[in-house]
Design a protein around this motif. Structure first.
Motif, mmCIF file in Angstrom:
data_model
loop_
_atom_site.group_PDB
_atom_site.id
_atom_site.type_symbol
_atom_site.label_atom_id
_atom_site.label_comp_id
_atom_site.label_asym_id
_atom_site.label_seq_id
_atom_site.Cartn_x
_atom_site.Cartn_y
_atom_site.Cartn_z
ATOM 1 N N GLU A 5 -1.091 -1.416 -1.176
ATOM 2 C CA GLU A 5 -0.473 -2.053 -0.006
ATOM 3 C C GLU A 5 -1.533 -2.442 1.026
ATOM 4 O OE1 GLU A 5 2.677 -0.832 3.547
ATOM 5 O OE2 GLU A 5 2.421 0.443 1.775
ATOM 6 N N MET A 6 -2.476 -1.549 1.283
ATOM 7 C CA MET A 6 -3.509 -1.824 2.280
ATOM 8 C C MET A 6 -4.464 -2.935 1.820
ATOM 9 S SD MET A 6 -2.907 -0.163 4.926
ATOM 10 C CE MET A 6 -1.998 1.243 5.560
ATOM 11 N N VAL A 7 -4.754 -2.993 0.511
ATOM 12 C CA VAL A 7 -5.609 -4.065 -0.009
ATOM 13 C C VAL A 7 -4.940 -5.418 0.186
ATOM 14 C CG1 VAL A 7 -6.598 -5.051 -2.110
ATOM 15 C CG2 VAL A 7 -6.899 -2.629 -1.622
ATOM 16 N N GLU A 8 -3.620 -5.496 -0.044
ATOM 17 C CA GLU A 8 -2.897 -6.752 0.181
ATOM 18 C C GLU A 8 -2.953 -7.154 1.648
ATOM 19 O OE1 GLU A 8 -1.584 -8.920 -1.911
ATOM 20 O OE2 GLU A 8 -2.420 -7.693 -3.534
ATOM 21 N N LYS A 9 -2.758 -6.173 2.555
ATOM 22 C CA LYS A 9 -2.849 -6.484 3.979
ATOM 23 C C LYS A 9 -4.247 -6.967 4.351
ATOM 24 C CE LYS A 9 0.740 -3.374 5.766
ATOM 25 N NZ LYS A 9 1.013 -2.214 6.646
ATOM 26 N N ALA A 10 -5.267 -6.319 3.762
ATOM 27 C CA ALA A 10 -6.642 -6.729 4.050
ATOM 28 C C ALA A 10 -6.901 -8.146 3.556
ATOM 29 C CB ALA A 10 -7.620 -5.747 3.406
ATOM 30 N N LYS A 11 -6.361 -8.495 2.388
ATOM 31 C CA LYS A 11 -6.527 -9.864 1.876
ATOM 32 C C LYS A 11 -5.905 -10.881 2.819
ATOM 33 C CE LYS A 11 -6.833 -8.805 -3.075
ATOM 34 N NZ LYS A 11 -6.181 -8.923 -4.397
ATOM 35 N N ARG A 12 -4.714 -10.550 3.341
ATOM 36 C CA ARG A 12 -4.069 -11.477 4.281
ATOM 37 C C ARG A 12 -4.898 -11.613 5.562
ATOM 38 N NH1 ARG A 12 0.670 -8.919 2.255
ATOM 39 N NH2 ARG A 12 0.743 -7.484 4.024
ATOM 40 N N ALA B 79 -12.503 -4.838 0.991
ATOM 41 C CA ALA B 79 -12.605 -3.393 0.734
ATOM 42 C C ALA B 79 -12.872 -2.635 2.028
ATOM 43 C CB ALA B 79 -13.695 -3.123 -0.285
ATOM 44 N N ARG B 80 -13.735 -3.172 2.895
ATOM 45 C CA ARG B 80 -14.053 -2.479 4.159
ATOM 46 C C ARG B 80 -12.822 -2.364 5.045
ATOM 47 N NH1 ARG B 80 -15.040 -3.494 9.219
ATOM 48 N NH2 ARG B 80 -14.672 -5.733 8.965
ATOM 49 N N ILE B 81 -12.085 -3.483 5.175
ATOM 50 C CA ILE B 81 -10.887 -3.468 6.031
ATOM 51 C C ILE B 81 -9.839 -2.514 5.450
ATOM 52 C CG2 ILE B 81 -8.981 -4.878 6.868
ATOM 53 C CD1 ILE B 81 -10.919 -7.232 6.996
ATOM 54 N N ALA B 82 -9.652 -2.562 4.120
ATOM 55 C CA ALA B 82 -8.666 -1.680 3.499
ATOM 56 C C ALA B 82 -9.041 -0.215 3.693
ATOM 57 C CB ALA B 82 -8.556 -2.005 2.010
ATOM 58 N N LEU B 83 -10.324 0.108 3.546
ATOM 59 C CA LEU B 83 -10.765 1.495 3.750
ATOM 60 C C LEU B 83 -10.513 1.946 5.188
ATOM 61 C CD1 LEU B 83 -14.109 2.122 1.826
ATOM 62 C CD2 LEU B 83 -12.079 3.552 1.839
ATOM 63 N N GLU B 84 -10.842 1.089 6.146
ATOM 64 C CA GLU B 84 -10.622 1.454 7.541
ATOM 65 C C GLU B 84 -9.139 1.694 7.821
ATOM 66 O OE1 GLU B 84 -12.394 -1.617 9.846
ATOM 67 O OE2 GLU B 84 -14.450 -0.870 9.591
ATOM 68 N N GLY C 110 -12.780 -4.962 -6.599
ATOM 69 C CA GLY C 110 -13.955 -5.428 -7.341
ATOM 70 C C GLY C 110 -15.271 -5.049 -6.695
ATOM 71 N N VAL C 111 -15.291 -3.961 -5.907
ATOM 72 C CA VAL C 111 -16.526 -3.505 -5.263
ATOM 73 C C VAL C 111 -16.923 -2.153 -5.843
ATOM 74 C CG1 VAL C 111 -15.872 -4.694 -3.143
ATOM 75 C CG2 VAL C 111 -15.358 -2.271 -3.379
#
Length: 515
Positions: free
Chosen positions: A281-288, A261-266, A236-237
């Motif tokens: 997968e990375m967005v889910e990890k970033a959410k956690r 979004a920043r964490i997932a991008l990194e 949503g960014v």
């Protein structure tokens, strides 16, 4: 020989004929017997059938009579029930009619009584008017003034006296308390601010993610833009990929989404495999990770402020405020600072330090979910605090920190003061030029709406309003009351951190030349 054979043949024929006749007669007799037995059997079967039909007919008649009897009983029962219902309704209607008749009679009696009283009142009023008129004529003749002139004179005298006395009383009270209050308040606030030093950096609505090289931009965009669309849809960014070397800008007004979004991008840049499935997968990890950070930030807040015994859900909500800003000021850091300041002020004046720090930490609790639930952050914070069984003094301080209700406790006043100090620190909050100008214009507009105001100027970034008044319209005594009226209207109609000084200036000049 031939005759003998012929005679034998004739005898044989005759014997055969006789035998046939005898056989025919025998078969006929047998057939007649069988026919007679068949007829008897048929008669028997017919008789049995007739008897069976008769018995079935009798059974059917009996069953029909029973059904008819049963239906008749049911019908009679229903008729009886309906008759009873009708009788009950008739009785109720009759009772209602009797009640209505009684009420009608009572109303008629009351109307007659009222008419009588009204007539008496009219006659009494006429008598009073007559006496009053006679007395007024006598008073006018004695005083030499008409009714309107006397009324105007009395009101004018009373207004002058009341205005002067009110102004003098206000001046006396303010002078008596202002010296002590200003001195004490300066000491307390200066001590609290000195003991609570905090960083103040306005947070922006964008994050910048560094890239190892510019080729990574194309991989993040993906074939026909599928990668960047997937990432923007999941988080949503808005991803801004421009000419900035080795950097991508993540833009979003929701700091939680921006951080995810920043964490997932990194993670994607570090991993190197960038495709829709990997992005998801990375967005889910970033959410956690963000959820874990939220819990950790909530625990950090209660550890720093030494406020214990909070409900676990309140700890999570505090952690969510790490990703909320108000005019660029981080809400969690602001709440921690308000908690420290409120506790220090409470310790200085001997109030309840525990409740002050707890209320200061939770005063902006509603901002953690105010975009998800209808209502102001004050109302939401009050509901959450009551839901998780916070102390009523703490709930009241939350409710009163923006003057939604009048503060009734010392803790509520301390939280108000600490909130204003934290918000009013230089650099604590960011305000764009357009909003700043609108706020100053609104302040000048509210002040100019009063009669007798000549000009007004908002100075010191809106911390003071300087008002020039017409000396021929506003007297010295009236100035004190006008200043209070202006301050009250500013409090009611404007929202601002800290306080605004209302400075009224009245000047009368007399110039003459000696020749």
């Amino acid at each position: 020989m031939g005759q003998t054979i012929l005679a034998g043949a004739i005898c044989f024929v005759l014997a055969a004929v006789i035998f046939s006749i005898l056989g025919y007669q025998y078969r006929r007799q047998v057939a007649e017997k069988e026919i007679s037995s068949a007829e008897e059997e048929a008669k028997r079967i017919i008789n049995e059938a007739i008897k069976s039909a008769e018995s079935k007919k009798r059974e059917a008649l009996v069953e029909a009579k029973e059904e008819i009897l049963k239906a008749r009983n049911e019908y009679e029962r229903e008729v009886k029930e309906r008759r009873n219902d009708l009788q009950k309704q008739e009785r109720r209607l009759q009772q209602k009619e009797e009640n209505l008749d009684r009420k009608t009679e009572n109303i008629e009696k009351k109307e007659e009584t009222l008419q009588t009283k009204l007539a008496d009142l009219v006659s009494a009023r006429e008598e009073v008017e007559t006496v009053k008129k006679a007395q007024m004529e006598v008073l006018e003749r004695i005083s030499g003034l008409t009714v309107e002139e006397a009324k105007s004179y009395l009101i004018h005298q009373l207004e002058d006296e009341v205005t002067h006395e009110a102004a003098m009383k206000v001046k006396e009270i303010e002078a008596r308390f202002k010296e002590e209050a200003d001195t004490k308040a300066r000491e307390l606030i200066s001590l609290a601010i000195q003991r609570c030093a905090a960083d103040h950096v306005a947070e922006a609505t964008v994050s910048v993610v560094p890239l190892p090289n510019d080729e990574m931009k194309g991989r993040i965009i993906g074939r026909e833009g599928r990668n960047i669309r997937t990432l923007e849809t999941l988080t949503g960014v808005d991803l801004i990929i421009d000419d900035t070397p080795e950097a991508i800008t993540v833009s979003c007004f929701d700091p939680v989404r921006r951080e995810i979004a920043r964490i997932a991008l990194e993670k994607l840049i570090q991993d190197g495999r960038i495709h829709p499935a990997r992005i998801e997968e990375m967005v889910e990890k970033a959410k956690r990770e963000v959820d874990a950070t939220i819990r950790a930030e909530g625990e950090r807040a209660i550890f720093e402020t030494n406020v214990h015994g909070l409900h676990p859900e309140l700890v999570k909500l505090l952690g969510r405020m790490r990703y909320r800003t108000s005019y660029g000021q981080n809400v969690l850091n602001h709440s921690i600072e308000v908690s420290h300041l409120a506790g220090l002020l409470a310790a200085e004046i001997g109030a309840d330090v525990t409740h002050a720090k707890r209320a200061g930490l939770l005063h902006d609790l509603g901002k953690s979910i105010d975009h998800e639930v209808e209502g102001s952050h004050v109302q939401i914070g009050v509901e959450l605090a009551r839901k998780y069984r916070e102390n009523e003094n703490v709930v009241h301080a939350i409710e009163a920190h923006h003057n939604d209700v009048e503060p009734r406790t010392i803790v509520a006043c301390l939280v108000q003061a600490a909130d204003a100090i934290s918000a009013a620190r230089p650099g604590a909050r960011r305000e764009n030029l357009e909003n700043y100008i609108k706020r100053l214009e609104k302040l000048e507009e509210v002040t100019s709406s009063f009669e007798g105001v000549d000009k007004c100027f908002a100075i010191q970034a809106g911390r003071e309003i300087r008002v020039m008044i017409h000396p021929e319209i506003i007297s010295e005594d009236r100035m004190v009351l006008l200043a209070r009226e202006i301050a009250k209207k500013i409090e009611d109609e404007l929202e601002y951190p800290g306080q605004i000084k209302v400075n009224l200036i009245r000047e009368t000049k007399a110039i003459e030349y000696a020749k």
